[in-house]
Write a protein that holds these residues in place. Structure first.
Motif, PDB file in Angstrom:
ATOM      1  N   ASN A 206       0.801  -1.227   0.000  1.00 54.43           N
ATOM      2  CA  ASN A 206       0.000   0.000   0.000  1.00 54.43           C
ATOM      3  C   ASN A 206       0.830   1.272   0.000  1.00 54.43           C
ATOM      4  O   ASN A 206       0.323   2.324  -0.374  1.00 54.43           O
ATOM      5  CB  ASN A 206      -0.955  -0.005   1.193  1.00 54.43           C
ATOM      6  N   ASN A 207       2.100   1.190   0.421  1.00 55.72           N
ATOM      7  CA  ASN A 207       2.951   2.378   0.476  1.00 55.72           C
ATOM      8  C   ASN A 207       4.160   2.212  -0.443  1.00 55.72           C
ATOM      9  O   ASN A 207       5.107   1.501  -0.114  1.00 55.72           O
ATOM     10  CB  ASN A 207       3.415   2.645   1.910  1.00 55.72           C
ATOM     11  N   THR A 208       4.081   2.872  -1.572  1.00 53.48           N
ATOM     12  CA  THR A 208       5.172   2.894  -2.540  1.00 53.48           C
ATOM     13  C   THR A 208       5.405   4.345  -2.933  1.00 53.48           C
ATOM     14  O   THR A 208       4.447   5.072  -3.211  1.00 53.48           O
ATOM     15  CB  THR A 208       4.803   2.066  -3.794  1.00 53.48           C
ATOM     16  N   THR A 209       6.660   4.763  -2.929  1.00 53.12           N
ATOM     17  CA  THR A 209       6.993   6.119  -3.374  1.00 53.12           C
ATOM     18  C   THR A 209       7.938   6.019  -4.554  1.00 53.12           C
ATOM     19  O   THR A 209       8.718   5.072  -4.669  1.00 53.12           O
ATOM     20  CB  THR A 209       7.651   6.947  -2.253  1.00 53.12           C
ATOM     21  N   ALA A 210       7.850   6.994  -5.423  1.00 48.39           N
ATOM     22  CA  ALA A 210       8.716   7.000  -6.599  1.00 48.39           C
ATOM     23  C   ALA A 210       9.014   8.428  -7.013  1.00 48.39           C
ATOM     24  O   ALA A 210       8.235   9.347  -6.768  1.00 48.39           O
ATOM     25  CB  ALA A 210       8.062   6.246  -7.747  1.00 48.39           C
ATOM     26  N   LYS A 211      10.141   8.573  -7.650  1.00 48.85           N
ATOM     27  CA  LYS A 211      10.541   9.849  -8.234  1.00 48.85           C
ATOM     28  C   LYS A 211      11.194   9.510  -9.555  1.00 48.85           C
ATOM     29  O   LYS A 211      11.993   8.571  -9.633  1.00 48.85           O
ATOM     30  CB  LYS A 211      11.524  10.562  -7.308  1.00 48.85           C
ATOM     31  N   PHE A 212      10.814  10.216 -10.598  1.00 45.20           N
ATOM     32  CA  PHE A 212      11.478   9.974 -11.872  1.00 45.20           C
ATOM     33  C   PHE A 212      11.703  11.269 -12.615  1.00 45.20           C
ATOM     34  O   PHE A 212      11.016  12.263 -12.407  1.00 45.20           O
ATOM     35  CB  PHE A 212      10.720   8.954 -12.732  1.00 45.20           C
TER      36      PHE A 212
ATOM     37  N   THR B 223      10.708   3.228  -3.881  1.00 43.51           N
ATOM     38  CA  THR B 223      10.878   2.586  -2.584  1.00 43.51           C
ATOM     39  C   THR B 223       9.537   1.998  -2.157  1.00 43.51           C
ATOM     40  O   THR B 223       8.518   2.696  -2.169  1.00 43.51           O
ATOM     41  CB  THR B 223      11.374   3.592  -1.519  1.00 43.51           C
ATOM     42  N   ILE B 224       9.571   0.723  -1.797  1.00 43.16           N
ATOM     43  CA  ILE B 224       8.371   0.018  -1.358  1.00 43.16           C
ATOM     44  C   ILE B 224       8.511  -0.263   0.135  1.00 43.16           C
ATOM     45  O   ILE B 224       9.512  -0.835   0.581  1.00 43.16           O
ATOM     46  CB  ILE B 224       8.218  -1.311  -2.127  1.00 43.16           C
ATOM     47  N   ASP B 225       7.514   0.132   0.904  1.00 44.39           N
ATOM     48  CA  ASP B 225       7.468  -0.148   2.335  1.00 44.39           C
ATOM     49  C   ASP B 225       6.971  -1.583   2.507  1.00 44.39           C
ATOM     50  O   ASP B 225       5.801  -1.875   2.288  1.00 44.39           O
ATOM     51  CB  ASP B 225       6.520   0.845   3.005  1.00 44.39           C
ATOM     52  N   THR B 226       7.862  -2.503   2.884  1.00 43.34           N
ATOM     53  CA  THR B 226       7.497  -3.919   2.967  1.00 43.34           C
ATOM     54  C   THR B 226       6.475  -4.198   4.065  1.00 43.34           C
ATOM     55  O   THR B 226       5.724  -5.165   3.978  1.00 43.34           O
ATOM     56  CB  THR B 226       8.734  -4.813   3.173  1.00 43.34           C
ATOM     57  N   LYS B 227       6.421  -3.350   5.077  1.00 42.77           N
ATOM     58  CA  LYS B 227       5.441  -3.546   6.154  1.00 42.77           C
ATOM     59  C   LYS B 227       4.032  -3.179   5.705  1.00 42.77           C
ATOM     60  O   LYS B 227       3.072  -3.464   6.416  1.00 42.77           O
ATOM     61  CB  LYS B 227       5.844  -2.746   7.391  1.00 42.77           C
TER      62      LYS B 227
END
Length: 188
Positions: free
Chosen positions: A50-56, A70-74
């Motif tokens: 549910n929590n994924t951040t990205a920058k491109f 970055t994927i929050d595995t929790k």
């Protein structure tokens, strides 16, 4: 100045060739990642983070770019609290020691004016492997609500759990996992 512009036009050089790279940051409400795998051959199970951040960054004129995610595995969401805990355990993601999965591009490859594949490094449980994402959708336009330029993309890759020390129950629970990123991002 008029002479320079006339020379460029005469030489067939488009002014858009001088476009600068544009940087986009993910919209948390429309960005997530998911994974699917075979469960004993009975079904393909699909879960998400549910929590994924990205920058491109993308320069469509120069056909270059970069991606970091970055994927929050929790934040794993299997639809079952029991399985969420199971996947967060040491045999799979070991979220206590490795709270994130990261992807960092090394090269963005274009087909025409849009990215088609992204070469990069995926890190799961402290193990980094080269992984190529296949871009299945890429679209940029003015966002009607944000009143800024926005871009969205979907990309997938197939990985092996065993290569990232997360292979418990393989091959019964499929070793091959399809990782999918869905990103919507707003121009900075």
């Amino acid at each position: 100045m008029k002479k320079i512009f006339a020379l460029l036009v005469a030489a067939g050089i488009s002014m858009s060739a001088f476009a600068a790279p544009e940087t986009f940051t993910s919209d948390a409400n429309h960005t997530f990642s998911s994974f699917s795998y075979s469960h004993f051959g009975y079904s393909m199970q699909t879960s998400r983070f549910n929590n994924t951040t990205a920058k491109f960054t993308v320069d469509r004129a120069a056909k270059t770019g970069s991606v970091e995610a970055t994927i929050d595995t929790k934040s794993v969401d299997t639809g079952s609290k029991l399985f969420d805990g199971h996947i967060q355990g040491e045999d799979f993601l070991d979220t206590g020691k490795f709270p994130t999965i990261t992807y960092k591009s090394t090269k963005v490859n274009f087909k025409g004016d849009v990215p088609s594949t992204i070469d990069g490094n995926l890190t799961i449980k402290g193990i980094t492997k080269p992984v190529t994402l296949t871009v299945t959708n890429f679209h940029c336009a003015d966002h009607p609500m944000m009143k800024k330029m926005a871009c969205g993309a979907n990309a997938t890759a197939k990985i092996k759990r065993t290569e990232f020390n997360a292979g418990k129950y393989a091959p019964n629970v499929g070793d091959e996992v399809t990782l999918t990123l869905a990103i919507e991002a707003i121009k900075e």
